[in-house]
Design a protein around this motif. Sequence first.
Motif, short mmCIF file in Angstrom:
data_model
loop_
_atom_site.label_atom_id
_atom_site.label_comp_id
_atom_site.label_asym_id
_atom_site.label_seq_id
_atom_site.Cartn_x
_atom_site.Cartn_y
_atom_site.Cartn_z
N VAL A 260 15.90 1.63 -3.60
CA VAL A 260 15.14 0.83 -3.15
C VAL A 260 15.47 -0.39 -2.37
N ALA A 261 15.00 -0.56 -1.32
CA ALA A 261 15.27 -1.81 -0.79
C ALA A 261 14.19 -2.25 0.59
N ASP A 262 14.23 -3.53 0.76
CA ASP A 262 13.40 -4.02 1.77
C ASP A 262 14.17 -4.12 3.24
N LEU A 263 13.38 -3.46 4.24
CA LEU A 263 13.97 -3.74 5.50
C LEU A 263 14.23 -4.99 5.99
N LEU A 264 13.48 -5.86 5.68
CA LEU A 264 13.22 -7.44 5.96
C LEU A 264 14.27 -8.18 5.36
N VAL B 23 19.42 5.64 6.35
CA VAL B 23 17.71 6.01 6.75
C VAL B 23 16.98 4.57 6.12
N ILE B 24 16.20 4.20 7.17
CA ILE B 24 15.24 3.10 7.00
C ILE B 24 14.02 3.73 6.54
N GLY B 25 13.26 3.27 5.46
CA GLY B 25 12.03 3.68 5.18
C GLY B 25 12.06 5.45 4.84
N SER B 26 13.08 5.75 4.09
CA SER B 26 12.96 7.22 3.93
C SER B 26 12.03 7.83 3.50
N SER C 239 12.40 6.01 11.44
CA SER C 239 11.49 6.94 11.95
C SER C 239 9.97 6.66 11.50
N LEU C 240 9.16 5.99 12.42
CA LEU C 240 7.82 5.76 12.00
C LEU C 240 7.56 4.74 10.91
N THR C 241 8.82 3.78 10.76
CA THR C 241 8.53 3.04 9.64
C THR C 241 8.14 1.72 10.25
N VAL C 242 8.77 1.14 11.21
CA VAL C 242 8.58 -0.30 11.92
C VAL C 242 7.11 -0.17 12.39
N GLN C 243 6.82 0.98 13.11
CA GLN C 243 5.34 0.97 13.69
C GLN C 243 4.16 0.93 12.40
N ALA C 244 4.51 1.33 11.28
CA ALA C 244 3.51 1.25 10.26
C ALA C 244 3.25 -0.17 9.68
N LEU C 245 3.95 -1.17 10.06
CA LEU C 245 3.99 -2.43 9.49
C LEU C 245 3.14 -3.11 10.46
N ASP D 139 13.43 13.67 3.81
CA ASP D 139 13.96 14.76 4.63
C ASP D 139 14.87 14.35 5.57
N ASP D 140 14.89 13.41 6.13
CA ASP D 140 15.73 12.84 7.21
C ASP D 140 17.12 12.57 6.64
N ALA D 141 16.97 11.94 5.37
CA ALA D 141 18.32 11.64 4.86
C ALA D 141 18.99 12.83 4.52
N PHE E 131 16.93 4.44 1.96
CA PHE E 131 16.28 3.19 1.22
C PHE E 131 14.69 3.05 1.55
N ASP E 132 13.86 2.79 0.51
CA ASP E 132 12.38 2.77 0.92
C ASP E 132 12.09 1.52 -0.11
N ILE E 133 11.01 0.78 0.31
CA ILE E 133 10.39 -0.37 -0.28
C ILE E 133 9.66 0.33 -1.46
N SER E 134 9.27 1.35 -1.68
CA SER E 134 8.53 2.22 -2.66
C SER E 134 9.35 2.71 -3.76
N PRO E 135 9.33 2.32 -4.82
CA PRO E 135 10.08 2.96 -6.08
C PRO E 135 9.59 4.39 -6.23
N TRP F 289 0.68 -1.29 -0.06
CA TRP F 289 0.08 -0.03 -0.08
C TRP F 289 0.77 1.38 -0.13
N PHE F 290 2.16 1.23 0.33
CA PHE F 290 2.97 2.24 0.54
C PHE F 290 2.98 3.01 -1.15
N GLU F 291 3.51 2.00 -1.84
CA GLU F 291 3.78 2.21 -3.15
C GLU F 291 2.56 2.94 -3.79
C1 LIG Z 1 4.87 6.06 7.92
S1 LIG Z 1 6.23 6.15 6.64
C2 LIG Z 1 7.25 7.16 7.34
C3 LIG Z 1 8.50 7.93 6.27
C4 LIG Z 1 9.34 8.54 7.14
N1 LIG Z 1 10.56 7.81 7.63
C5 LIG Z 1 9.06 9.64 7.92
O1 LIG Z 1 9.33 9.46 8.94
O2 LIG Z 1 8.57 10.47 7.36
C6 LIG Z 1 6.97 4.46 6.41
C7 LIG Z 1 7.71 4.41 5.12
O3 LIG Z 1 8.48 3.10 5.46
C8 LIG Z 1 8.43 2.50 4.02
N2 LIG Z 1 8.45 1.17 3.89
C9 LIG Z 1 7.35 0.42 4.47
N3 LIG Z 1 7.67 -1.09 4.38
C10 LIG Z 1 8.99 -1.06 4.17
C11 LIG Z 1 9.98 -2.00 3.92
N4 LIG Z 1 9.58 -3.33 4.34
N5 LIG Z 1 11.28 -1.79 3.62
C12 LIG Z 1 11.69 -0.44 3.48
N6 LIG Z 1 10.63 0.67 3.43
C13 LIG Z 1 9.44 0.17 4.04
C14 LIG Z 1 7.16 3.26 3.33
O4 LIG Z 1 7.31 3.18 1.73
C15 LIG Z 1 7.20 4.38 3.89
O5 LIG Z 1 7.93 5.60 3.21
#
Ligand SMILES: C[S@@+](CC[C@H](N)C(=O)[O-])C[C@H]1O[C@@H](n2cnc3c(N)ncnc32)[C@H](O)[C@@H]1O
Length: 181
Positions: free
Chosen positions: A113-117, A68-71, A133-139, A75-77, A90-94, A24-26
């Motif tokens: 583009v990469a997958d944190l898992l 930076v994970i889920g960038s 920042s705010l990435t793991v919690q969104a999973l 802005d954080d990068a 890196f971010d999972i969404s191209p 859904w992120f993409e």
């Molecule tokens: C809630 S957003 C937060 C974005 C940014 N870190 C911020 O604080 O504004 C979560 C981000 O993580 C990315 N993301 C989700 N699953 C991911 C995964 N498995 N690997 C890398 N990035 C992922 C999403 O595409 C999205 O850009």
Amino acid sequence: VTDPDVEARRLASEALQEGDRTGWFERLYLAAEAGTATVPWDRGEPHRMLVEWAQRKGLDGAGRRGLVIGSGLGDDAELLAGAGYHTVAFDISPTAVRSARRRYPDSAVEFVVADLLDPPAEWTRAFDLVVESLTVQALPGDVRAEATVRWDGSSPRAARWWCTRPPGAATVTRVRVHPGR
Ligand SMILES: C[S@@+](CC[C@H](N)C(=O)[O-])C[C@H]1O[C@@H](n2cnc3c(N)ncnc32)[C@H](O)[C@@H]1O
């Protein structure tokens, strides 16, 4: 443009119903690019807590590497690169990666583009600072645990900044900072 949170939730539940846990992120970044949605977490600037932490610490990344994970939109990068880190973000969404490059066309950040898992093996213990920042919690919950185990404690010699928010909480309530070398 619909309410950004409502639209994000709609896209998330649609993807989850299809068994796609992160797709859904993409979809959201694509919709935002097309102008039919907005990205709810797009602040247009680095996360306030990261800014405050960097100022307090007098962050100096010269000769160091940052990740930076889920960038997202980058802005954080940019903050890390501005502090002198050779930064990979890196971010999972191209589409997020493309949008970050468009937002910062002269950036020194390597947006990929990469997958944190399933991160590239060469990233293991390769960074002095890892920002999430705010990435793991969104999973979804099961993936969240896997992600935490993979990244938390993965770089014992490095400074790590880990910002998280328990699911459902309105504000960031827990920040763990590990002093760098
Ligand atoms: C809630 S957003 C937060 C974005 C940014 N870190 C911020 O604080 O504004 C979560 C981000 O993580 C990315 N993301 C989700 N699953 C991911 C995964 N498995 N690997 C890398 N990035 C992922 C999403 O595409 C999205 O850009």
